[in-house]
Design a protein around this motif. Structure first.
Motif, PDB file in Angstrom:
ATOM      1  N   ASP A  67       0.823  -1.202   0.000  1.00 29.98           N
ATOM      2  CA  ASP A  67       0.000   0.000   0.000  1.00 29.98           C
ATOM      3  C   ASP A  67       0.860   1.255   0.000  1.00 29.98           C
ATOM      4  O   ASP A  67       2.077   1.182  -0.178  1.00 29.98           O
ATOM      5  CB  ASP A  67      -1.009  -0.022   1.143  1.00 29.98           C
ATOM      6  CG  ASP A  67      -0.365   0.080   2.518  1.00 29.98           C
ATOM      7  OD1 ASP A  67       0.834   0.435   2.587  1.00 29.98           O
ATOM      8  OD2 ASP A  67      -1.048  -0.175   3.513  1.00 29.98           O
ATOM      9  N   SER A  68       0.254   2.398   0.215  1.00 29.52           N
ATOM     10  CA  SER A  68       0.957   3.673   0.046  1.00 29.52           C
ATOM     11  C   SER A  68       1.678   4.145   1.302  1.00 29.52           C
ATOM     12  O   SER A  68       2.358   5.176   1.264  1.00 29.52           O
ATOM     13  CB  SER A  68      -0.043   4.752  -0.387  1.00 29.52           C
ATOM     14  OG  SER A  68      -1.046   4.943   0.604  1.00 29.52           O
ATOM     15  N   LEU A  69       1.554   3.442   2.411  1.00 34.16           N
ATOM     16  CA  LEU A  69       2.162   3.883   3.669  1.00 34.16           C
ATOM     17  C   LEU A  69       3.591   3.361   3.792  1.00 34.16           C
ATOM     18  O   LEU A  69       3.852   2.184   3.560  1.00 34.16           O
ATOM     19  CB  LEU A  69       1.329   3.414   4.850  1.00 34.16           C
ATOM     20  CG  LEU A  69      -0.072   4.030   4.961  1.00 34.16           C
ATOM     21  CD1 LEU A  69      -0.840   3.409   6.113  1.00 34.16           C
ATOM     22  CD2 LEU A  69       0.012   5.541   5.120  1.00 34.16           C
ATOM     23  N   SER A  70       4.491   4.261   4.178  1.00 33.18           N
ATOM     24  CA  SER A  70       5.908   3.918   4.303  1.00 33.18           C
ATOM     25  C   SER A  70       6.446   4.445   5.629  1.00 33.18           C
ATOM     26  O   SER A  70       6.227   5.607   5.978  1.00 33.18           O
ATOM     27  CB  SER A  70       6.725   4.524   3.156  1.00 33.18           C
ATOM     28  OG  SER A  70       6.286   4.059   1.897  1.00 33.18           O
ATOM     29  N   TRP A  71       7.168   3.589   6.343  1.00 30.54           N
ATOM     30  CA  TRP A  71       7.858   3.974   7.575  1.00 30.54           C
ATOM     31  C   TRP A  71       9.305   4.328   7.249  1.00 30.54           C
ATOM     32  O   TRP A  71       9.992   3.589   6.543  1.00 30.54           O
ATOM     33  CB  TRP A  71       7.825   2.833   8.579  1.00 30.54           C
ATOM     34  CG  TRP A  71       6.462   2.496   9.080  1.00 30.54           C
ATOM     35  CD1 TRP A  71       5.560   1.632   8.518  1.00 30.54           C
ATOM     36  CD2 TRP A  71       5.826   3.018  10.254  1.00 30.54           C
ATOM     37  NE1 TRP A  71       4.408   1.577   9.262  1.00 30.54           N
ATOM     38  CE2 TRP A  71       4.540   2.418  10.341  1.00 30.54           C
ATOM     39  CE3 TRP A  71       6.210   3.920  11.242  1.00 30.54           C
ATOM     40  CZ2 TRP A  71       3.655   2.710  11.373  1.00 30.54           C
ATOM     41  CZ3 TRP A  71       5.324   4.214  12.267  1.00 30.54           C
ATOM     42  CH2 TRP A  71       4.068   3.612  12.331  1.00 30.54           C
TER      43      TRP A  71
END
Length: 263
Positions: free
Chosen positions: A83-87
């Motif tokens: 998905d589009s979430l990055s840590w």
């Protein structure tokens, strides 16, 4: 874009990660420690066992909790999720200070959705401070509890305090531009690394000017500075989330003056 409830869940999760990350860091801090050089030639880019162990721990926990999220860190390969979430992780931002026994370092964790920095956290276990930022505001958590922080109201460079990590981060032309800002300010402090941005959010420092930053150096600090009322961009006034040449200011008046000097 996640809603505020999900963003708060992400922030609470990141705060929880810092407890163990801090214990790992303090196990090594001000103790004999082997330092390796990641750079080549005459350059020096230090890494320690503390950097590697902290990042491995944070990566493992994020991977277990959010297997669909991407992970970008200083000491490991990027993991691209579904998905589009990055840590973004910097296990010890300020490794040189860490090695030298200075407390001007911190563990950085930031969460990005596309190009929007949602959550930012800077944890310094030696002094017991955690700075956090999100759409819910900017906060300092320490032994006295949790309180909201905000940037200063100084609106002239001649009254401003400037922070920067080190002059060696600037190329020659960049150094000249930095000097124009520094000469216009009341005084400057060096060696601050991530703490400079936290102190800006806290209202104690008014301007931060740096260059040569990676994304994981700055992503976590963007929500903290912005939620406290500050502005953080590149030297042309564009987005800061990719790193590079960064200017952060307590307010729009100082930011405009700094951009003018940098130009």
């Amino acid at each position: 874009m996640p809603d505020q409830e999900h963003i708060q869940d992400y922030l609470d999760f990141a705060i929880g990660l810092t407890a163990e990350a801090g214990r790992i860091a303090l196990h090594y801090f001000r103790q004999p420690i082997q330092v390796s050089n990641k750079a080549s030639g005459a350059l020096f880019d230090p890494v320690t066992a503390a950097d590697k162990e902290i990042e491995a721990y944070i990566r493992s926990r994020i991977g277990e909790r959010y297997p669909q999220h991407s992970i970008i860190g200083e000491e490991g390969e990027d993991r691209i999720g579904a998905d589009s979430l990055s840590w973004f992780i910097d296990p010890i931002d300020g490794t040189r200070g860490f090695v030298a026994g200075s407390p001007m370092w911190g563990t950085l964790i930031g969460l990005v959705d596309g190009e929007k920095c949602l959550v930012g956290l800077m944890h310094q276990p030696f002094v017991g401070e955690t700075y956090i930022g999100s759409a819910a505001g900017a906060w300092l958590i320490n032994a006295q509890g949790r309180r909201r922080i905000q940037t200063s109201e100084k609106d002239r460079l001649s009254d401003a305090v400037l922070a920067c990590t080190h002059l060696s981060m600037f190329a020659q032309g960049e150094r000249d531009a930095f000097a124009r800002v520094a000469d216009a300010c009341r005084f400057s402090r060096f060696g601050t690394d991530c703490y400079g941005y936290a102190l800006l959010a806290h209202g104690l420092v008014d301007i931060v000017v740096e260059a040569g930053l990676a994304a994981y150096d700055i992503v976590a600090m963007i929500p903290i500075v912005e939620a406290a009322g500050g502005i953080i961009t590149d030297w042309q006034g564009g987005p800061a989330h990719q790193g590079g040449r960064i200017v952060a200011a307590a307010n729009s008046a100082l930011h405009e003056q700094a951009l003018s000097e940098l130009a």
